[in-house]
Design a protein around this motif. Structure first.
Motif, PDB file in Angstrom:
ATOM      1  N   THR A 261     -16.056 -24.348   0.756  1.00 28.82           N
ATOM      2  CA  THR A 261     -16.326 -24.551  -0.667  1.00 28.82           C
ATOM      3  C   THR A 261     -15.674 -25.839  -1.159  1.00 28.82           C
ATOM      4  N   ASP A 262     -16.103 -26.284  -2.334  1.00 27.69           N
ATOM      5  CA  ASP A 262     -15.493 -27.469  -2.946  1.00 27.69           C
ATOM      6  C   ASP A 262     -14.005 -27.236  -3.219  1.00 27.69           C
ATOM      7  N   THR A 263     -13.634 -26.010  -3.535  1.00 30.44           N
ATOM      8  CA  THR A 263     -12.222 -25.686  -3.760  1.00 30.44           C
ATOM      9  C   THR A 263     -11.421 -25.864  -2.468  1.00 30.44           C
ATOM     10  N   GLN A 264     -11.991 -25.435  -1.347  1.00 28.89           N
ATOM     11  CA  GLN A 264     -11.306 -25.612  -0.063  1.00 28.89           C
ATOM     12  C   GLN A 264     -11.181 -27.089   0.307  1.00 28.89           C
ATOM     13  N   THR A 265     -12.281 -27.833   0.196  1.00 23.98           N
ATOM     14  CA  THR A 265     -12.245 -29.241   0.618  1.00 23.98           C
ATOM     15  C   THR A 265     -11.362 -30.078  -0.305  1.00 23.98           C
ATOM     16  N   ALA A 266     -11.132 -29.611  -1.528  1.00 24.57           N
ATOM     17  CA  ALA A 266     -10.225 -30.328  -2.441  1.00 24.57           C
ATOM     18  C   ALA A 266      -8.804 -30.352  -1.892  1.00 24.57           C
ATOM     19  N   THR A 267      -8.463 -29.385  -1.038  1.00 20.17           N
ATOM     20  CA  THR A 267      -7.110 -29.320  -0.467  1.00 20.17           C
ATOM     21  C   THR A 267      -6.963 -30.179   0.789  1.00 20.17           C
TER      22      THR A 267
ATOM     23  N   ALA B 243      -8.139 -24.285   6.228  1.00 22.80           N
ATOM     24  CA  ALA B 243      -9.184 -23.403   5.694  1.00 22.80           C
ATOM     25  C   ALA B 243      -9.780 -22.521   6.783  1.00 22.80           C
ATOM     26  N   ASP B 244     -10.224 -21.347   6.358  1.00 23.92           N
ATOM     27  CA  ASP B 244     -11.116 -20.501   7.144  1.00 23.92           C
ATOM     28  C   ASP B 244     -12.514 -20.720   6.588  1.00 23.92           C
ATOM     29  N   TRP B 245     -13.466 -21.000   7.457  1.00 24.05           N
ATOM     30  CA  TRP B 245     -14.848 -21.154   7.010  1.00 24.05           C
ATOM     31  C   TRP B 245     -15.405 -19.779   6.642  1.00 24.05           C
ATOM     32  N   THR B 246     -16.299 -19.735   5.660  1.00 24.73           N
ATOM     33  CA  THR B 246     -17.049 -18.521   5.366  1.00 24.73           C
ATOM     34  C   THR B 246     -18.167 -18.426   6.392  1.00 24.73           C
ATOM     35  N   VAL B 247     -18.383 -17.233   6.944  1.00 24.95           N
ATOM     36  CA  VAL B 247     -19.417 -17.018   7.952  1.00 24.95           C
ATOM     37  C   VAL B 247     -20.455 -16.050   7.392  1.00 24.95           C
ATOM     38  N   ALA B 248     -21.731 -16.447   7.445  1.00 24.87           N
ATOM     39  CA  ALA B 248     -22.835 -15.579   7.030  1.00 24.87           C
ATOM     40  C   ALA B 248     -23.783 -15.433   8.214  1.00 24.87           C
ATOM     41  N   TYR B 249     -24.024 -14.208   8.622  1.00 22.90           N
ATOM     42  CA  TYR B 249     -24.918 -13.937   9.746  1.00 22.90           C
ATOM     43  C   TYR B 249     -26.351 -13.946   9.223  1.00 22.90           C
ATOM     44  N   THR B 250     -27.014 -15.071   9.364  1.00 24.66           N
ATOM     45  CA  THR B 250     -28.342 -15.287   8.800  1.00 24.66           C
ATOM     46  C   THR B 250     -29.405 -14.503   9.559  1.00 24.66           C
ATOM     47  N   ASN B 251     -29.337 -14.534  10.893  1.00 23.16           N
ATOM     48  CA  ASN B 251     -30.288 -13.787  11.724  1.00 23.16           C
ATOM     49  C   ASN B 251     -29.597 -13.489  13.061  1.00 23.16           C
ATOM     50  N   ARG B 252     -28.975 -12.328  13.131  1.00 21.36           N
ATOM     51  CA  ARG B 252     -28.213 -11.981  14.338  1.00 21.36           C
ATOM     52  C   ARG B 252     -29.090 -11.975  15.587  1.00 21.36           C
ATOM     53  N   THR B 253     -30.305 -11.458  15.488  1.00 21.33           N
ATOM     54  CA  THR B 253     -31.196 -11.369  16.647  1.00 21.33           C
ATOM     55  C   THR B 253     -31.507 -12.749  17.218  1.00 21.33           C
ATOM     56  N   SER B 254     -31.679 -13.736  16.356  1.00 20.23           N
ATOM     57  CA  SER B 254     -32.003 -15.097  16.787  1.00 20.23           C
ATOM     58  C   SER B 254     -30.763 -15.968  16.957  1.00 20.23           C
ATOM     59  N   GLY B 255     -29.574 -15.391  16.791  1.00 20.69           N
ATOM     60  CA  GLY B 255     -28.327 -16.127  16.992  1.00 20.69           C
ATOM     61  C   GLY B 255     -28.011 -17.149  15.925  1.00 20.69           C
TER      62      GLY B 255
END
Length: 118
Positions: free
Chosen positions: A77-83, A58-70
């Motif tokens: 996902t459940d679909t990914q972990t099912a594999t 799997a590739d993890w999904t990445v979300a940049y929550t707060n770039r300034t604070s790193g």
């Protein structure tokens, strides 16, 4: 910036979502501003003796929550972990600087737990 990756193992339940919040910090404990940086993370099966990667799961999904604070959220996902058919997978998190320099920030083992509730 040279980084020695932290090692952290996690238990992941098969067929369930799994998320981590990461805060990137320098050696002084100060946040690394992530403007222009790219974060990537993957899960792989590995040879138990050599730790060489074999199959990408799997590739993890990445979300940049707060770039300034790193701050970055990575998730599976459940679909990914099912594999995830193996009991253990290896993962790592790669940080690419605006200059193109790449450093691993975090790595470890994902211990896969079956989970029984459907």
């Amino acid at each position: 910036m040279a980084i020695i990756p932290a090692k952290k193992n996690f238990t992941v339940h098969r067929r369930a979502d799994f998320a981590l919040r990461l805060t990137f910090k320098d050696s002084n404990g100060d946040a690394i501003g992530l403007t222009g940086y790219t974060v990537a993370a993957q899960c792989w099966s590995a040879d138990p003796k050599t730790k060489k990667r074999i199959t990408k799961y799997a590739d993890w999904t990445v979300a940049y929550t707060n770039r300034t604070s790193g701050i970055v959220d990575i998730s599976l996902t459940d679909t990914q972990t099912a594999t995830f058919s193996l009991d253990e997978l290896e993962y790592d998190v790669l940080l690419t600087e605006p200059s193109g320099s790449k450093n691993y920030y975090l790595e470890g083992t994902l211990f896969i737990s079956e989970g029984y509730t459907a």
